[in-house]
Design a protein around this motif. Structure first.
Motif, PDB file in Angstrom:
ATOM      1  N   THR A  61      -6.657 -14.230  -1.362  1.00  0.00           N
ATOM      2  CA  THR A  61      -7.278 -12.943  -1.078  1.00  0.00           C
ATOM      3  C   THR A  61      -6.302 -11.860  -1.508  1.00  0.00           C
ATOM      4  OG1 THR A  61      -8.395 -13.878   0.854  1.00  0.00           O
ATOM      5  CG2 THR A  61      -8.292 -11.470   0.695  1.00  0.00           C
ATOM      6  N   VAL A  62      -6.660 -11.077  -2.508  1.00  0.00           N
ATOM      7  CA  VAL A  62      -5.728 -10.082  -3.047  1.00  0.00           C
ATOM      8  C   VAL A  62      -5.483  -8.979  -2.027  1.00  0.00           C
ATOM      9  CG1 VAL A  62      -5.296  -8.422  -4.894  1.00  0.00           C
ATOM     10  CG2 VAL A  62      -6.486 -10.561  -5.399  1.00  0.00           C
ATOM     11  N   ARG A  63      -4.230  -8.703  -1.799  1.00  0.00           N
ATOM     12  CA  ARG A  63      -3.827  -7.602  -0.916  1.00  0.00           C
ATOM     13  C   ARG A  63      -3.429  -6.387  -1.733  1.00  0.00           C
ATOM     14  NH1 ARG A  63      -2.193  -7.290   4.442  1.00  0.00           N
ATOM     15  NH2 ARG A  63      -0.754  -5.597   4.941  1.00  0.00           N
ATOM     16  N   ARG A  64      -2.743  -6.632  -2.838  1.00  0.00           N
ATOM     17  CA  ARG A  64      -2.401  -5.524  -3.737  1.00  0.00           C
ATOM     18  C   ARG A  64      -2.215  -6.011  -5.161  1.00  0.00           C
ATOM     19  NH1 ARG A  64       3.062  -2.698  -2.086  1.00  0.00           N
ATOM     20  NH2 ARG A  64       2.972  -3.817  -0.118  1.00  0.00           N
ATOM     21  N   LEU A  65      -2.550  -5.148  -6.111  1.00  0.00           N
ATOM     22  CA  LEU A  65      -2.201  -5.347  -7.511  1.00  0.00           C
ATOM     23  C   LEU A  65      -0.839  -4.712  -7.716  1.00  0.00           C
ATOM     24  CD1 LEU A  65      -5.531  -4.195  -9.190  1.00  0.00           C
ATOM     25  CD2 LEU A  65      -4.798  -6.569  -8.871  1.00  0.00           C
ATOM     26  N   ARG A  66       0.105  -5.470  -8.204  1.00  0.00           N
ATOM     27  CA  ARG A  66       1.446  -4.951  -8.452  1.00  0.00           C
ATOM     28  C   ARG A  66       1.573  -4.462  -9.895  1.00  0.00           C
ATOM     29  NH1 ARG A  66       5.126  -6.340  -4.548  1.00  0.00           N
ATOM     30  NH2 ARG A  66       4.644  -8.081  -3.146  1.00  0.00           N
ATOM     31  N   GLN A  67       2.614  -3.643 -10.131  1.00  0.00           N
ATOM     32  CA  GLN A  67       2.962  -3.213 -11.488  1.00  0.00           C
ATOM     33  C   GLN A  67       1.741  -2.684 -12.243  1.00  0.00           C
ATOM     34  OE1 GLN A  67       6.113  -2.998 -12.584  1.00  0.00           O
ATOM     35  NE2 GLN A  67       6.750  -3.695 -10.559  1.00  0.00           N
ATOM     36  N   VAL A  68       1.085  -1.695 -11.642  1.00  0.00           N
ATOM     37  CA  VAL A  68      -0.146  -1.183 -12.255  1.00  0.00           C
ATOM     38  C   VAL A  68       0.113  -0.134 -13.337  1.00  0.00           C
ATOM     39  CG1 VAL A  68      -1.528  -1.717 -10.221  1.00  0.00           C
ATOM     40  CG2 VAL A  68      -0.519   0.560 -10.428  1.00  0.00           C
ATOM     41  N   TYR A  69       1.315   0.422 -13.372  1.00  0.00           N
ATOM     42  CA  TYR A  69       1.616   1.485 -14.352  1.00  0.00           C
ATOM     43  C   TYR A  69       1.301   1.022 -15.773  1.00  0.00           C
ATOM     44  CZ  TYR A  69       4.246   5.057 -16.931  1.00  0.00           C
ATOM     45  OH  TYR A  69       4.617   6.066 -17.791  1.00  0.00           O
ATOM     46  N   ASP A  70       1.652  -0.207 -16.088  1.00  0.00           N
ATOM     47  CA  ASP A  70       1.477  -0.707 -17.457  1.00  0.00           C
ATOM     48  C   ASP A  70       0.146  -1.419 -17.675  1.00  0.00           C
ATOM     49  OD1 ASP A  70       3.941   0.164 -18.560  1.00  0.00           O
ATOM     50  OD2 ASP A  70       4.973  -1.426 -17.457  1.00  0.00           O
ATOM     51  N   THR A  99       9.672   5.582  -9.564  1.00  0.00           N
ATOM     52  CA  THR A  99      10.331   4.280  -9.559  1.00  0.00           C
ATOM     53  C   THR A  99       9.276   3.182  -9.622  1.00  0.00           C
ATOM     54  OG1 THR A  99      11.704   2.752  -8.275  1.00  0.00           O
ATOM     55  CG2 THR A  99      10.532   4.454  -7.029  1.00  0.00           C
ATOM     56  N   LEU A 100       9.298   2.399 -10.676  1.00  0.00           N
ATOM     57  CA  LEU A 100       8.235   1.433 -10.923  1.00  0.00           C
ATOM     58  C   LEU A 100       8.503   0.059 -10.313  1.00  0.00           C
ATOM     59  CD1 LEU A 100       7.366   2.388 -14.604  1.00  0.00           C
ATOM     60  CD2 LEU A 100       6.266   3.128 -12.492  1.00  0.00           C
ATOM     61  N   ALA A 101       9.626  -0.077  -9.644  1.00  0.00           N
ATOM     62  CA  ALA A 101       9.940  -1.350  -8.997  1.00  0.00           C
ATOM     63  C   ALA A 101       9.094  -1.563  -7.754  1.00  0.00           C
ATOM     64  CB  ALA A 101      11.419  -1.406  -8.637  1.00  0.00           C
ATOM     65  N   HIS A 102       8.715  -0.491  -7.080  1.00  0.00           N
ATOM     66  CA  HIS A 102       8.076  -0.596  -5.776  1.00  0.00           C
ATOM     67  C   HIS A 102       6.875   0.344  -5.669  1.00  0.00           C
ATOM     68  CE1 HIS A 102      11.895  -2.490  -4.753  1.00  0.00           C
ATOM     69  NE2 HIS A 102      12.497  -1.403  -5.180  1.00  0.00           N
ATOM     70  N   HIS A 103       5.894  -0.054  -4.871  1.00  0.00           N
ATOM     71  CA  HIS A 103       4.722   0.778  -4.598  1.00  0.00           C
ATOM     72  C   HIS A 103       4.106   1.348  -5.874  1.00  0.00           C
ATOM     73  CE1 HIS A 103       5.379   0.091  -0.524  1.00  0.00           C
ATOM     74  NE2 HIS A 103       4.854   1.178  -0.028  1.00  0.00           N
ATOM     75  N   ASN A 104       4.157   0.538  -6.894  1.00  0.00           N
ATOM     76  CA  ASN A 104       3.484   0.808  -8.165  1.00  0.00           C
ATOM     77  C   ASN A 104       2.227  -0.058  -8.105  1.00  0.00           C
ATOM     78  OD1 ASN A 104       2.750   0.824 -10.894  1.00  0.00           O
ATOM     79  ND2 ASN A 104       4.598  -0.219 -11.595  1.00  0.00           N
ATOM     80  N   SER A 105       1.297   0.328  -7.192  1.00  0.00           N
ATOM     81  CA  SER A 105       0.303  -0.634  -6.725  1.00  0.00           C
ATOM     82  C   SER A 105      -1.090  -0.047  -6.499  1.00  0.00           C
ATOM     83  CB  SER A 105       0.753  -1.245  -5.389  1.00  0.00           C
ATOM     84  OG  SER A 105       2.041  -1.814  -5.464  1.00  0.00           O
ATOM     85  N   ILE A 106      -2.078  -0.907  -6.665  1.00  0.00           N
ATOM     86  CA  ILE A 106      -3.415  -0.688  -6.131  1.00  0.00           C
ATOM     87  C   ILE A 106      -3.491  -1.507  -4.836  1.00  0.00           C
ATOM     88  CG2 ILE A 106      -5.892  -1.028  -6.470  1.00  0.00           C
ATOM     89  CD1 ILE A 106      -4.837   1.025  -8.403  1.00  0.00           C
ATOM     90  N   MET A 107      -3.760  -0.830  -3.729  1.00  0.00           N
ATOM     91  CA  MET A 107      -3.804  -1.479  -2.419  1.00  0.00           C
ATOM     92  C   MET A 107      -5.257  -1.746  -2.042  1.00  0.00           C
ATOM     93  SD  MET A 107      -0.573  -1.480  -1.645  1.00  0.00           S
ATOM     94  CE  MET A 107      -0.625  -1.937   0.080  1.00  0.00           C
ATOM     95  N   THR A 108      -5.512  -2.901  -1.439  1.00  0.00           N
ATOM     96  CA  THR A 108      -6.879  -3.202  -1.031  1.00  0.00           C
ATOM     97  C   THR A 108      -6.910  -3.849   0.339  1.00  0.00           C
ATOM     98  OG1 THR A 108      -8.930  -4.307  -1.682  1.00  0.00           O
ATOM     99  CG2 THR A 108      -6.893  -5.480  -2.127  1.00  0.00           C
ATOM    100  N   LYS A 109      -7.952  -3.535   1.082  1.00  0.00           N
ATOM    101  CA  LYS A 109      -8.287  -4.268   2.296  1.00  0.00           C
ATOM    102  C   LYS A 109      -9.732  -4.735   2.128  1.00  0.00           C
ATOM    103  CE  LYS A 109      -5.046  -2.498   5.734  1.00  0.00           C
ATOM    104  NZ  LYS A 109      -4.473  -3.797   6.093  1.00  0.00           N
ATOM    105  N   LEU A 110      -9.866  -6.016   1.841  1.00  0.00           N
ATOM    106  CA  LEU A 110     -11.197  -6.561   1.583  1.00  0.00           C
ATOM    107  C   LEU A 110     -11.938  -6.770   2.910  1.00  0.00           C
ATOM    108  CD1 LEU A 110     -10.387  -9.138  -1.238  1.00  0.00           C
ATOM    109  CD2 LEU A 110     -11.192  -6.781  -1.441  1.00  0.00           C
TER     110      LEU A 110
END
Length: 244
Positions: A61-70, A99-110
């Protein structure tokens, strides 16, 4: 655009600030459309509910997409938005650096599959010289308590908290006697599409699981003050974008 004197005071005193109807509705819709494709395909890198809660990993169950900048041009467009840069400069009192190391994210609560996000400070993720970091949270739809709205504890970024008030993964313990008194001060405000929340990396926040029938999807990224350097050879020592 800049914050007025009262808004800047509110951020400095409370450790968070809501900017109503800040992002363009069409931009939010475009971000959401692209995000849903990556979520449906479980496009790596991701964080799962199973990882976060140390559960059976047979189900994902996806909680977040990481590294969304790219991932998508429209994600970059939002993260480098010209309109918000003067505001970020105000709250950091310095040039903001993405800073792209952290919280570079799409957050989801399904719906029905998400889990609670425990009380915590975002500083636990990072390795920088100091705490001059601010996160930018964009609501891509309605956010309210029953679908996992963020709640904050005002002025918690100014507290001197002790190690025993946190558990082994740096969650702020719900039942600690000192914490119970602090958590009593929690506040919330419903969000709508295009609303932005700025919050300091030491501001305590949490969110309940999503009990609604619709996914709650949000976008979060973090900026540091230019003078606040990442520590060498840590996970924070990563690709960055200067927002001058």
């Amino acid at each position: 655009m800049k914050l007025d004197e009262n808004q800047l005071k509110e951020f400095n005193e409370n450790g968070f600030l809501i900017l109503r109807n800040f992002a363009d509705s069409a931009l939010c819709d475009e971000i959401l459309e692209k995000a849903k494709i990556h979520l449906e395909n479980k496009t790596a890198p991701i964080e799962t509910e199973q990882e976060y809660m140390h559960l059976n990993k047979d189900k994902i169950t996806v909680r977040r997409l990481r590294q969304v900048y790219d991932r998508e041009e429209v994600f970059q467009k939002w993260m480098t938005n010209e309109k918000i840069r003067p505001i970020l400069k105000q709250v950091l009192n310095d040039t903001p650096v993405l800073t792209l190391a952290h919280h570079n994210s799409i957050m989801t609560k399904l719906p029905h599959e998400s889990t609670r996000t425990f009380w915590h400070q975002d500083r636990r993720y990072w390795n920088f010289e100091n705490n001059d970091l601010v996160s930018v949270w964009l609501a891509l739809g309605d956010e309210y308590l029953d679908n996992g709205l963020l709640e904050f504890i005002p002025a918690s970024h100014k507290l001197n908290l002790e190690k025993d008030q946190f558990d082994e993964v740096s969650n702020f313990k719900d039942e600690h006697p000192k914490n119970l008194e602090i958590i009593k001060n929690k506040v919330h405000a419903n969000l709508q599409k295009g609303d932005v929340v700025l919050f300091h990396c030491k501001t305590l926040h949490h969110a309940s699981k999503n009990n609604s029938d619709k996914a709650k999807i949000s976008f979060v990224y973090t900026v540091r003050a230019a003078s606040n350097k990442p520590l060498n050879n840590t996970r924070s020592d990563f690709k960055e974008v200067i927002l001058d």
